[in-house]
Motif scaffolding. Sequence first.
Motif, PDB file in Angstrom:
ATOM      1  N   ILE A  83       0.680  -1.161   0.265  1.00  0.00           N
ATOM      2  CA  ILE A  83      -0.124  -0.011   0.071  1.00  0.00           C
ATOM      3  C   ILE A  83       1.018   1.081   0.054  1.00  0.00           C
ATOM      4  CG2 ILE A  83      -1.693   1.214   1.312  1.00  0.00           C
ATOM      5  CD1 ILE A  83      -2.622  -1.528   2.407  1.00  0.00           C
ATOM      6  N   TYR A  84       0.502   2.248  -0.945  1.00  0.00           N
ATOM      7  CA  TYR A  84       1.567   3.311  -1.330  1.00  0.00           C
ATOM      8  C   TYR A  84       0.539   4.588  -1.123  1.00  0.00           C
ATOM      9  CZ  TYR A  84       4.834  -0.019  -3.262  1.00  0.00           C
ATOM     10  OH  TYR A  84       5.556  -1.067  -3.632  1.00  0.00           O
ATOM     11  N   GLY A  85       1.267   5.524  -0.470  1.00  0.00           N
ATOM     12  CA  GLY A  85       0.863   7.094  -0.337  1.00  0.00           C
ATOM     13  C   GLY A  85       1.927   8.097  -0.899  1.00  0.00           C
ATOM     14  N   GLY A  86       1.397   9.175  -0.771  1.00  0.00           N
ATOM     15  CA  GLY A  86       2.475  10.463  -0.963  1.00  0.00           C
ATOM     16  C   GLY A  86       2.596  10.500  -2.508  1.00  0.00           C
ATOM     17  N   LYS A  87       3.744  11.438  -2.804  1.00  0.00           N
ATOM     18  CA  LYS A  87       3.894  11.795  -4.314  1.00  0.00           C
ATOM     19  C   LYS A  87       4.254  10.751  -5.031  1.00  0.00           C
ATOM     20  CE  LYS A  87       3.061  16.205  -3.391  1.00  0.00           C
ATOM     21  NZ  LYS A  87       1.826  16.946  -3.784  1.00  0.00           N
ATOM     22  N   GLY A  95       5.599   6.153  -5.153  1.00  0.00           N
ATOM     23  CA  GLY A  95       4.917   6.560  -3.899  1.00  0.00           C
ATOM     24  C   GLY A  95       5.768   5.957  -2.686  1.00  0.00           C
ATOM     25  N   ASN A  96       5.092   6.492  -1.558  1.00  0.00           N
ATOM     26  CA  ASN A  96       5.940   5.993  -0.232  1.00  0.00           C
ATOM     27  C   ASN A  96       5.070   4.720   0.182  1.00  0.00           C
ATOM     28  OD1 ASN A  96       7.416   8.357  -0.064  1.00  0.00           O
ATOM     29  ND2 ASN A  96       5.670   9.505   0.826  1.00  0.00           N
ATOM     30  N   LEU A  97       5.995   3.667   0.463  1.00  0.00           N
ATOM     31  CA  LEU A  97       5.324   2.372   1.058  1.00  0.00           C
ATOM     32  C   LEU A  97       4.882   2.658   2.469  1.00  0.00           C
ATOM     33  CD1 LEU A  97       4.906  -0.575   0.430  1.00  0.00           C
ATOM     34  CD2 LEU A  97       7.314  -0.922   1.389  1.00  0.00           C
ATOM     35  N   LEU A  98       3.518   2.396   2.683  1.00  0.00           N
ATOM     36  CA  LEU A  98       2.835   2.726   3.940  1.00  0.00           C
ATOM     37  C   LEU A  98       2.641   1.295   4.620  1.00  0.00           C
ATOM     38  CD1 LEU A  98       0.110   4.999   2.907  1.00  0.00           C
ATOM     39  CD2 LEU A  98       2.386   5.627   3.946  1.00  0.00           C
TER      40      LEU A  98
END
Length: 297
Positions: free
Chosen positions: A75-79, A101-104
């Motif tokens: 699951i990724y978030g961020g730019k 993206g950022n790995l959450l």
Amino acid sequence: MGNRFRGKDENIPFLVTFGKQALTSWGDADFYSVWFFTVPKEYTKQFYIRVFDPDTGGENDEIQGEFNTKCLYSIYGGKGVDPDKNEDSRGIEKGLNYKNGNLLASKIFGSEAKIDNKWYTFGPFNPTSGDYNPKWGYIFKVVCEGISGDDGNLYRYFMSRDPDNNIPVEGGNVYTYKYTFRMWNDFRSVSHIYPYIDTGIIYVMQHNFDWDNDGHILVVSKYKQGIDQAVSGQDNWAESRVPIEPQEIGSSLDFQFHKQQGELVKNNNVVIRTENQRGDALKFFPFSHWRDTCLPG
């Protein structure tokens, strides 16, 4: 609410991802899937992403010999997540960097009886950890990869306000650009996919993979009564063009998958993607989005 991976009227039992040692003739073109979950900017509480039957083994999955497959959920978030800004993030072309993206959060599942036919919950996540888009709100990306083995992993997603129950996030949504799914083993069941038609679209190219010549794919809208599309055989792609009328802009097409009558084609896994006349991939939304913008009720 549009934040389940499928609306009830899609009539699709499961998403499918095979292990990377599988044959593509079993119905998965590239052994990964990419889905996007959106949280409106007005929503400020934490939320969860739940996966039904994430393991590969047991009641729902497709065995090849014996279960030896592992799938990685990330699951990724961020730019970098927003597919409107970063086309690589859509996961259309294998080999491109769809993991932007950022790995959450992430977890590998093999054959695990304790989670078979049950829900697993990722999170909690804060909405602002997503990639902000003024139109959609905060966007998160979920990738499922078959990192080993050759079995088929069948699973579902749900974005929830609760870690233990499926309670929709108000105003949330979910979409993908490439849908790999399982058909029902039932002559009477018709599955549906709903690509959204935005301003400026003149025609849509549909591409389907490994349909196994299993009946008909029809396109229906508030203007079209049912237009036959080119269908693929085993382990190949077919494509056809769907002209778009002005009345269809701002709504969704209904791609209907009708199984052939006679000898039942069992465990048919299918891939479909669509693009406009410029080659831009179109989003597939669940039924709630189609219901609100196209055919009544």
